[in-house]
Design a protein around this motif. Structure first.
Motif, PDB file in Angstrom:
ATOM      1  N   PRO A   1     -54.425 -15.358  47.462  1.00 59.66           N
ATOM      2  CA  PRO A   1     -53.473 -14.242  47.631  1.00 59.66           C
ATOM      3  C   PRO A   1     -52.076 -14.543  47.100  1.00 59.66           C
ATOM      4  CG  PRO A   1     -54.723 -14.610  49.652  1.00 59.66           C
ATOM      5  CD  PRO A   1     -55.103 -15.717  48.719  1.00 59.66           C
ATOM      6  N   CYS A   2     -51.632 -15.820  47.170  1.00 58.98           N
ATOM      7  CA  CYS A   2     -50.261 -16.116  46.738  1.00 58.98           C
ATOM      8  C   CYS A   2     -50.092 -15.955  45.224  1.00 58.98           C
ATOM      9  CB  CYS A   2     -49.834 -17.521  47.171  1.00 58.98           C
ATOM     10  SG  CYS A   2     -50.723 -18.846  46.355  1.00 58.98           S
ATOM     11  N   PHE A   3     -51.195 -15.874  44.508  1.00 60.24           N
ATOM     12  CA  PHE A   3     -51.113 -15.703  43.057  1.00 60.24           C
ATOM     13  C   PHE A   3     -51.565 -14.302  42.609  1.00 60.24           C
ATOM     14  CE2 PHE A   3     -51.620 -20.465  43.096  1.00 60.24           C
ATOM     15  CZ  PHE A   3     -50.376 -20.752  42.557  1.00 60.24           C
ATOM     16  N   ARG A   4     -51.515 -13.367  43.540  1.00 61.65           N
ATOM     17  CA  ARG A   4     -51.933 -12.006  43.196  1.00 61.65           C
ATOM     18  C   ARG A   4     -51.068 -11.444  42.073  1.00 61.65           C
ATOM     19  NH1 ARG A   4     -54.145  -7.699  46.761  1.00 61.65           N
ATOM     20  NH2 ARG A   4     -54.386  -5.926  45.335  1.00 61.65           N
ATOM     21  N   THR A   5     -51.716 -10.819  41.098  1.00 58.54           N
ATOM     22  CA  THR A   5     -50.989 -10.230  39.963  1.00 58.54           C
ATOM     23  C   THR A   5     -50.056  -9.123  40.481  1.00 58.54           C
ATOM     24  OG1 THR A   5     -51.354  -9.632  37.646  1.00 58.54           O
ATOM     25  CG2 THR A   5     -52.560  -8.338  39.276  1.00 58.54           C
ATOM     26  N   PRO A   6     -48.934  -8.873  39.789  1.00 54.79           N
ATOM     27  CA  PRO A   6     -47.979  -7.906  40.350  1.00 54.79           C
ATOM     28  C   PRO A   6     -48.526  -6.471  40.360  1.00 54.79           C
ATOM     29  CG  PRO A   6     -47.287  -8.605  38.160  1.00 54.79           C
ATOM     30  CD  PRO A   6     -48.448  -9.484  38.543  1.00 54.79           C
ATOM     31  N   GLN A   7     -47.958  -5.688  41.261  1.00 54.97           N
ATOM     32  CA  GLN A   7     -48.358  -4.285  41.401  1.00 54.97           C
ATOM     33  C   GLN A   7     -48.215  -3.528  40.076  1.00 54.97           C
ATOM     34  OE1 GLN A   7     -49.333  -2.928  44.549  1.00 54.97           O
ATOM     35  NE2 GLN A   7     -49.931  -1.114  43.370  1.00 54.97           N
ATOM     36  N   VAL A   8     -47.129  -3.773  39.324  1.00 54.67           N
ATOM     37  CA  VAL A   8     -46.938  -3.033  38.056  1.00 54.67           C
ATOM     38  C   VAL A   8     -48.095  -3.267  37.101  1.00 54.67           C
ATOM     39  CG1 VAL A   8     -44.440  -2.705  37.888  1.00 54.67           C
ATOM     40  CG2 VAL A   8     -45.435  -4.863  37.138  1.00 54.67           C
ATOM     41  N   ALA A   9     -48.669  -4.462  37.128  1.00 54.57           N
ATOM     42  CA  ALA A   9     -49.785  -4.749  36.224  1.00 54.57           C
ATOM     43  C   ALA A   9     -51.016  -3.953  36.663  1.00 54.57           C
ATOM     44  CB  ALA A   9     -50.078  -6.246  36.202  1.00 54.57           C
ATOM     45  N   GLN A  10     -51.255  -3.934  37.979  1.00 55.68           N
ATOM     46  CA  GLN A  10     -52.386  -3.145  38.490  1.00 55.68           C
ATOM     47  C   GLN A  10     -52.201  -1.666  38.178  1.00 55.68           C
ATOM     48  OE1 GLN A  10     -53.023  -5.926  42.364  1.00 55.68           O
ATOM     49  NE2 GLN A  10     -53.107  -3.757  42.720  1.00 55.68           N
ATOM     50  N   ASP A  11     -50.974  -1.174  38.413  1.00 52.03           N
ATOM     51  CA  ASP A  11     -50.687   0.244  38.151  1.00 52.03           C
ATOM     52  C   ASP A  11     -50.891   0.573  36.673  1.00 52.03           C
ATOM     53  OD1 ASP A  11     -50.080   0.531  40.784  1.00 52.03           O
ATOM     54  OD2 ASP A  11     -47.901   0.558  40.520  1.00 52.03           O
ATOM     55  N   ALA A  12     -50.517  -0.355  35.799  1.00 47.89           N
ATOM     56  CA  ALA A  12     -50.656  -0.106  34.358  1.00 47.89           C
ATOM     57  C   ALA A  12     -52.117   0.152  34.008  1.00 47.89           C
ATOM     58  CB  ALA A  12     -50.122  -1.307  33.574  1.00 47.89           C
ATOM     59  N   VAL A  13     -52.998  -0.636  34.614  1.00 53.05           N
ATOM     60  CA  VAL A  13     -54.426  -0.484  34.321  1.00 53.05           C
ATOM     61  C   VAL A  13     -54.946   0.839  34.901  1.00 53.05           C
ATOM     62  CG1 VAL A  13     -56.719  -1.480  34.643  1.00 53.05           C
ATOM     63  CG2 VAL A  13     -54.761  -2.983  34.287  1.00 53.05           C
ATOM     64  N   VAL A  14     -54.552   1.113  36.142  1.00 50.49           N
ATOM     65  CA  VAL A  14     -55.004   2.354  36.793  1.00 50.49           C
ATOM     66  C   VAL A  14     -54.507   3.574  36.000  1.00 50.49           C
ATOM     67  CG1 VAL A  14     -54.789   3.763  38.886  1.00 50.49           C
ATOM     68  CG2 VAL A  14     -55.166   1.294  39.072  1.00 50.49           C
ATOM     69  N   ASP A  15     -53.223   3.549  35.614  1.00 47.39           N
ATOM     70  CA  ASP A  15     -52.650   4.678  34.869  1.00 47.39           C
ATOM     71  C   ASP A  15     -53.396   4.901  33.555  1.00 47.39           C
ATOM     72  OD1 ASP A  15     -50.831   4.877  36.874  1.00 47.39           O
ATOM     73  OD2 ASP A  15     -49.119   4.097  35.729  1.00 47.39           O
ATOM     74  N   ALA A  16     -53.660   3.796  32.855  1.00 43.90           N
ATOM     75  CA  ALA A  16     -54.335   3.921  31.558  1.00 43.90           C
ATOM     76  C   ALA A  16     -55.736   4.502  31.766  1.00 43.90           C
ATOM     77  CB  ALA A  16     -54.415   2.561  30.872  1.00 43.90           C
ATOM     78  N   LEU A  17     -56.394   4.053  32.806  1.00 43.94           N
ATOM     79  CA  LEU A  17     -57.763   4.491  33.053  1.00 43.94           C
ATOM     80  C   LEU A  17     -57.814   5.969  33.466  1.00 43.94           C
ATOM     81  CD1 LEU A  17     -60.685   3.429  33.218  1.00 43.94           C
ATOM     82  CD2 LEU A  17     -60.278   3.000  35.632  1.00 43.94           C
ATOM     83  N   THR A  18     -56.948   6.354  34.411  1.00 41.50           N
ATOM     84  CA  THR A  18     -57.023   7.725  34.939  1.00 41.50           C
ATOM     85  C   THR A  18     -56.462   8.753  33.960  1.00 41.50           C
ATOM     86  OG1 THR A  18     -55.007   7.283  36.179  1.00 41.50           O
ATOM     87  CG2 THR A  18     -57.077   7.091  37.386  1.00 41.50           C
ATOM     88  N   SER A  19     -55.720   8.315  32.962  1.00 36.82           N
ATOM     89  CA  SER A  19     -55.223   9.272  31.963  1.00 36.82           C
ATOM     90  C   SER A  19     -56.368   9.860  31.142  1.00 36.82           C
ATOM     91  CB  SER A  19     -54.235   8.587  31.014  1.00 36.82           C
ATOM     92  OG  SER A  19     -54.953   7.766  30.100  1.00 36.82           O
ATOM     93  N   ALA A  20     -57.508   9.183  31.146  1.00 32.74           N
ATOM     94  CA  ALA A  20     -58.688   9.584  30.376  1.00 32.74           C
ATOM     95  C   ALA A  20     -58.420   9.647  28.874  1.00 32.74           C
ATOM     96  CB  ALA A  20     -59.249  10.926  30.877  1.00 32.74           C
ATOM     97  N   LYS A  21     -57.301   9.053  28.440  1.00 34.40           N
ATOM     98  CA  LYS A  21     -56.985   9.065  27.005  1.00 34.40           C
ATOM     99  C   LYS A  21     -57.574   7.852  26.286  1.00 34.40           C
ATOM    100  CE  LYS A  21     -52.376  11.063  27.549  1.00 34.40           C
ATOM    101  NZ  LYS A  21     -51.029  10.498  27.706  1.00 34.40           N
ATOM    102  N   PHE A  22     -58.090   6.916  27.069  1.00 36.58           N
ATOM    103  CA  PHE A  22     -58.493   5.655  26.445  1.00 36.58           C
ATOM    104  C   PHE A  22     -59.959   5.333  26.713  1.00 36.58           C
ATOM    105  CE2 PHE A  22     -53.953   5.561  27.399  1.00 36.58           C
ATOM    106  CZ  PHE A  22     -53.473   5.501  26.091  1.00 36.58           C
TER     107      PHE A  22
END
Ligand SMILES: *Cc1c(COP(=O)(O)O)cnc(C)c1O
Length: 417
Positions: free
Chosen positions: A54-75
């Motif tokens: 858990p102490c090395f969890r990737t930052p929230q912005v990185a997770q959000d970037a992936v979610v945003d790209a995926l849910t945009s359905a543009k990619f």
């Protein structure tokens, strides 16, 4: 009666040779020794995948970037070969921050992690009789992929007494007219060293004399916590052309996301002139691509991650590295030359004369797994017999536990002299 031919399914013998360089295979062998009735947790000090802590969890912005790209359905479709232009541009900008000149999106190719970058580059360089110079110790994927590509391998040493700098004289001695490239890994896997600016310049000058390119594996770029700052090899691209390999796997602690890159640091355009650019493009054409939505997430990951994440990661790794060095150097059967300064690893030498009933590095790691449920990587797979590679990039309390168990093991097996 119907006649039938014998089955002719022999398999590829090269792949067998290649797998003798597989870290994963050796670790699997070590793990078979674990005593399942030991109720303590297994401490994995063998592979560098801190993402499970858990102490090395990737930052929230990185997770959000992936979610945003995926849910945009543009990619959801295929990306152009070499990668989405916005991904290439973001990598060019990310790398240019530390270079004396600017990379363009055309200088960057997006890959499925640094591992695929290695594969693409080796395929692009291969020609009959060509050889490549690899560091010893190094990262065994280079040996394995060279075997598969039928590229001859020659080794040069990293000098332990000189903080694992490249033995440049030895390197020149093994090079010949068929040498096409040399590989450096900085920050170092497996040694945890970080090359100085001065040494990187000497490497570039040596490559220039030999007329070869430098493959700079910077998978651990910016993961440094000692006195030497991280200097990218591309800084010296004006002396000898450089292919920089990198990824988000290690700095962002997401090796499963599989996004990386190849960048050309070559202000004089040698790669273009020598036809290497064309070969890299063809090699990309023959390969699969990183997932399109992951490519689309890359600009946000690279641009929006804030310093507090980097600082936090470095602080934990520094604490880990220091603890590892301090504790292991107290143990008589180990020689630790220098505190690790970067990456997630370092190499420790075993003094077999101080151990009873243990004859080599594999036996040391097997018995340690069996008696203490701690996993280390035996050095033989890195061509360093009777050394072990220690991964310190884990949760500090788990590391502390692991180091105490290693100490207990070594004391129990110490020779009585
Ligand atoms: C982990 C590692 C790689 C591969 O990284 P991915 O981006 O996960 O494919 C390449 N080189 C070195 C030295 C590594 O340790």
């Amino acid at each position: 009666m119907e006649t039938r031919k014998e089955w002719k399914l022999k398999g590829n013998s090269d792949i067998k040779t290649a797998s003798s360089f597989s870290i994963a295979r050796v670790i699997a062998d070590v793990k078979t020794n674990i005593n399942l009735s030991d109720e303590r947790p297994v401490i994995p000090l063998s592979i560098g995948d801190p993402s499970i802590f858990p102490c090395f969890r990737t930052p929230q912005v990185a997770q959000d970037a992936v979610v945003d790209a995926l849910t945009s359905a543009k990619f959801n479709g295929c990306a152009p070969k070499g990668g989405l232009v916005q991904a290439r541009r973001s990598v060019a900008e990310y790398l240019s921050c530390n270079l004396p000149y600017k990379l363009s999106p055309d200088d960057v190719y997006v890959t499925s992690g640094a591992k695929q970058a290695i594969e693409i580059v080796l395929t692009a360089l291969r020609r009959p009789d060509a050889n490549i110079l690899l560091p010893k110790p190094g990262y065994p994927a280079y040996e394995a992929l060279s075997v598969i590509n039928r590229l001859q391998v020659r080794h040069f040493d990293l000098l332990q007494e000189k903080d694992w700098e490249v033995d440049l004289n030895g390197l020149e001695a093994v090079a010949d007219d068929n040498t096409v490239a040399m590989v450096i890994i900085n920050p170092g896997n497996p040694c945890g060293n970080v090359f100085t600016q001065d040494h990187l310049k000497k490497i570039a000058e040596t490559a220039r004399r030999l007329g070869i390119l430098v493959i700079a594996d910077e998978a651990y770029g910016h993961l440094t916590f000692g006195s030497n700052p991280f200097v990218p090899m591309g800084v010296f691209g004006n002396i000898a052309p450089v292919l920089t390999l990198g990824s988000i796997s290690k700095r962002w602690m997401v090796p499963g996301w599989r996004v990386g890159w190849i960048a050309r640091s070559d202000p004089h355009g040698i790669f273009e002139e020598q036809g290497i650019v064309e070969c890299i493009k063809r090699s990309l054409n023959a390969n699969s691509d990183a997932a399109t939505f992951m490519q689309a997430a890359l600009p946000q990951i690279l641009e929006k991650t804030t310093d507090d994440f980097y600082v936090k990661t470095i602080n934990i790794l520094k604490k880990d590295a220091d603890m590892c060095y301090e504790r292991l150097k107290e143990i008589p059967c180990f020689t630790c030359l220098k505190r690790p300064q970067g990456s997630l690893f370092f190499m420790v030498k075993l003094d077999m004369s101080r151990l009873q009933g243990i004859n080599d590095d594999m036996e040391f790691c097997s018995k340690l797994a069996k008696e203490e449920s701690v996993i280390l990587l035996p050095g033989f797979v890195l061509r360093m017999e009777n050394w072990v590679r220690v991964t310190f990039g884990i949760e500090p309390s788990a590391l502390e536990d692991g180091l105490a168990r290693i100490k207990a093991f070594c004391l129990r097996h110490a020779s009585k002299c």
